[in-house]
Design a protein around this motif. Structure first.
Motif, short mmCIF file in Angstrom:
data_model
loop_
_atom_site.label_atom_id
_atom_site.label_comp_id
_atom_site.label_asym_id
_atom_site.label_seq_id
_atom_site.Cartn_x
_atom_site.Cartn_y
_atom_site.Cartn_z
N ASP A 232 -7.77 14.00 2.48
CA ASP A 232 -8.78 13.11 3.07
C ASP A 232 -9.64 13.87 4.08
O ASP A 232 -10.86 13.73 4.11
N GLU B 38 0.84 -1.19 0.00
CA GLU B 38 0.00 0.00 0.00
C GLU B 38 0.89 1.25 0.00
O GLU B 38 1.89 1.31 0.71
N THR C 170 0.59 6.92 3.23
CA THR C 170 -0.18 8.15 3.23
C THR C 170 0.75 9.32 3.55
O THR C 170 1.46 9.30 4.54
N THR C 171 0.74 10.31 2.69
CA THR C 171 1.54 11.50 2.92
C THR C 171 0.71 12.51 3.70
O THR C 171 -0.51 12.37 3.84
N ASP D 283 -1.93 13.83 1.48
CA ASP D 283 -3.08 12.93 1.38
C ASP D 283 -3.95 13.01 2.62
O ASP D 283 -5.18 13.01 2.53
N LEU D 284 -3.32 13.07 3.77
CA LEU D 284 -4.06 13.19 5.03
C LEU D 284 -4.91 14.45 5.03
O LEU D 284 -6.09 14.43 5.42
#
Length: 183
Positions: free
Chosen positions: A14, A3, A6-7, A10-11
């Motif tokens: 989101d 996977e 998550t950067t 991205d956090l």
């Protein structure tokens, strides 16, 4: 296949999508996104200097995700020796029915900065034209793709015209129509 980590970006994206989905587009402020992401306002501003930059990133991520899904489905179909359009329709249906806040990027941008949708619209229109042109019946290809758009927009806006029990039947028929074009 591992996977993708998550950067922070991205956090933040989101969190922005979650805020829009839960509280609406007007509630998407830098402060609200920071609180949802559990990072400082300065942390959000470091990556996205203002709300417009955040909206633009949301739309870009959405368009990139759609385009990546289309290309992945085409590659899978080619590897299986199948026509690409039915696999693409299946992939797009997965996006349409998934409980994902992807449409929130569009809703937020349309409400706050409609001009941000111009570039996204051009990319998606290009994919639409390319996909429908590859169908043996390009008009039927357009009809199927427009039906997908209608399903997604209805879902995003809470205008469920198709009863929950019929959604799978409608989706299955769209895929079947697409497959039938190649017979």
């Amino acid at each position: 296949m591992s996977e993708k980590p998550t950067t922070t970006k991205d956090l933040i994206l989101d969190a922005a999508e979650t805020v829009v989905a839960r509280d609406g587009t007007r509630a998407m402020t830098i402060d609200a996104v920071a609180a949802e992401a559990s990072i400082s306002k300065g942390g959000v501003l470091y990556h996205y200097p203002n709300k417009i930059a955040l909206l633009e990133a949301m739309v870009t991520r959405m368009v990139t995700g759609v385009r990546d899904d289309i290309h992945r489905a085409e590659a899978d179909a080619e590897a299986a020796g199948e026509p690409p359009l039915p696999r693409v329709i299946e992939a797009l249906l997965t996006r349409t029915t998934a409980a994902e806040p992807i449409g929130n990027a569009i809703l937020a941008a349309a409400a706050e900065q409609p001009q941000l949708l111009e570039a996204a619209g051009k990319v998606l229109a290009g994919e639409f034209q390319r996909l429908s042109a590859m169908a043996p019946d390009p008009v039927l290809g357009q009809i199927v793709l427009l039906a997908l758009d209608g399903l997604k927009l209805s879902s995003m806006l809470g205008l469920s015209h198709v009863e929950e029990l019929q959604v799978n039947a409608v989706n299955n028929r769209l895929v079947a129509m697409t497959r039938e074009m190649y017979q």
